[in-house]
Design a protein around this motif. Structure first.
Motif, short mmCIF file in Angstrom:
data_model
loop_
_atom_site.label_atom_id
_atom_site.label_comp_id
_atom_site.label_asym_id
_atom_site.label_seq_id
_atom_site.Cartn_x
_atom_site.Cartn_y
_atom_site.Cartn_z
N ALA A 2 -6.77 -15.14 7.97
CA ALA A 2 -6.43 -14.38 6.77
C ALA A 2 -4.93 -14.44 6.53
CB ALA A 2 -6.86 -12.94 6.94
N SER A 3 -4.55 -14.31 5.26
CA SER A 3 -3.14 -14.26 4.91
C SER A 3 -2.93 -13.34 3.72
CB SER A 3 -2.60 -15.66 4.60
OG SER A 3 -3.21 -16.17 3.44
N VAL A 4 -1.69 -12.90 3.56
CA VAL A 4 -1.30 -12.04 2.45
C VAL A 4 -0.12 -12.70 1.77
CG1 VAL A 4 -0.45 -9.77 1.79
CG2 VAL A 4 -2.03 -9.99 3.70
N GLN A 5 -0.22 -12.85 0.44
CA GLN A 5 0.86 -13.45 -0.32
C GLN A 5 1.35 -12.46 -1.36
OE1 GLN A 5 -0.87 -16.93 -2.05
NE2 GLN A 5 -1.10 -17.97 -0.10
N LYS A 6 2.65 -12.28 -1.45
CA LYS A 6 3.20 -11.39 -2.46
C LYS A 6 3.20 -12.13 -3.79
CE LYS A 6 6.82 -8.25 -3.53
NZ LYS A 6 7.51 -7.15 -3.00
N ARG A 7 2.63 -11.51 -4.83
CA ARG A 7 2.50 -12.15 -6.13
C ARG A 7 3.51 -11.63 -7.14
NH1 ARG A 7 -0.41 -16.51 -6.79
NH2 ARG A 7 -1.08 -15.77 -8.79
N GLY A 8 3.82 -10.36 -7.06
CA GLY A 8 4.75 -9.76 -8.02
C GLY A 8 5.41 -8.55 -7.39
N ALA A 9 5.97 -7.68 -8.22
CA ALA A 9 6.68 -6.51 -7.72
C ALA A 9 5.76 -5.57 -6.94
CB ALA A 9 7.32 -5.76 -8.88
N ASN A 10 4.51 -5.42 -7.38
CA ASN A 10 3.57 -4.53 -6.69
C ASN A 10 2.19 -5.16 -6.58
OD1 ASN A 10 2.91 -4.42 -9.38
ND2 ASN A 10 2.64 -2.23 -9.46
N SER A 11 2.12 -6.47 -6.50
CA SER A 11 0.85 -7.19 -6.46
C SER A 11 0.82 -8.14 -5.26
CB SER A 11 0.69 -7.98 -7.76
OG SER A 11 -0.49 -8.71 -7.76
N THR A 32 -6.98 -10.03 -5.34
CA THR A 32 -5.66 -9.54 -5.72
C THR A 32 -5.70 -8.02 -5.71
OG1 THR A 32 -5.24 -11.48 -7.07
CG2 THR A 32 -3.90 -9.53 -7.52
N ILE A 33 -4.70 -7.42 -5.09
CA ILE A 33 -4.60 -5.96 -5.08
C ILE A 33 -3.27 -5.57 -5.71
CG2 ILE A 33 -6.10 -5.63 -3.08
CD1 ILE A 33 -3.55 -5.16 -1.43
N ARG A 34 -3.28 -4.42 -6.37
CA ARG A 34 -2.06 -3.88 -6.98
C ARG A 34 -1.80 -2.50 -6.42
NH1 ARG A 34 -4.72 -6.85 -10.65
NH2 ARG A 34 -3.52 -8.49 -11.67
N GLN A 38 4.31 3.94 -5.54
CA GLN A 38 5.51 3.28 -5.02
C GLN A 38 5.80 3.65 -3.57
OE1 GLN A 38 7.30 0.87 -6.44
NE2 GLN A 38 5.86 0.88 -8.14
N SER A 39 5.39 4.83 -3.13
CA SER A 39 5.64 5.23 -1.73
C SER A 39 4.82 4.37 -0.76
CB SER A 39 5.34 6.71 -1.53
OG SER A 39 3.97 6.96 -1.70
N LEU A 40 3.68 3.87 -1.20
CA LEU A 40 2.86 2.99 -0.35
C LEU A 40 3.41 1.57 -0.30
CD1 LEU A 40 -0.72 4.06 -1.43
CD2 LEU A 40 0.48 4.68 0.66
N LEU A 41 4.16 1.19 -1.29
CA LEU A 41 4.67 -0.17 -1.38
C LEU A 41 5.56 -0.52 -0.20
CD1 LEU A 41 4.51 -2.65 -3.10
CD2 LEU A 41 6.48 -1.83 -4.38
N LYS A 42 6.37 0.40 0.28
CA LYS A 42 7.23 0.14 1.44
C LYS A 42 6.40 -0.10 2.68
CE LYS A 42 11.11 2.75 -0.35
NZ LYS A 42 11.95 3.92 -0.20
N THR A 43 5.33 0.66 2.86
CA THR A 43 4.44 0.48 4.00
C THR A 43 3.75 -0.88 3.93
OG1 THR A 43 4.05 2.85 4.07
CG2 THR A 43 2.50 1.47 5.26
N LYS A 44 3.26 -1.26 2.77
CA LYS A 44 2.55 -2.53 2.60
C LYS A 44 3.47 -3.72 2.85
CE LYS A 44 -1.43 -0.89 1.50
NZ LYS A 44 -2.54 -1.01 2.39
#
Length: 55
Positions: A2-11, A32-34, A38-44
């Motif tokens: 499995a892999s995770v790729q950052k697509r955008g600012a929050n995607s 794709t997940i969005r 914003q507080s969860l974005l730092k954790t992700k």
């Protein structure tokens, strides 16, 4: 695998390999997940770097 790729600012795009087809080509499942909170974005962001590095 499995892999995770950052697509955008929050995607982010999750990619999971699901074996091979009859012709020997890899089968992949993607999602794709969005992140709306914003507080969860730092954790992700921390978790995606660990997944990308194989840890």
């Amino acid at each position: 695998m499995a892999s995770v790729q950052k697509r955008g600012a929050n995607s982010f795009m999750l990619v999971v390999e699901a074996g091979y087809d009859s012709k020997g080509k890899r089968k992949k499942k993607t999602k794709t997940i969005r992140i709306k909170d914003q507080s969860l974005l730092k954790t992700k962001t921390v978790r995606t770097s660990k997944v990308s590095n194989g840890n």
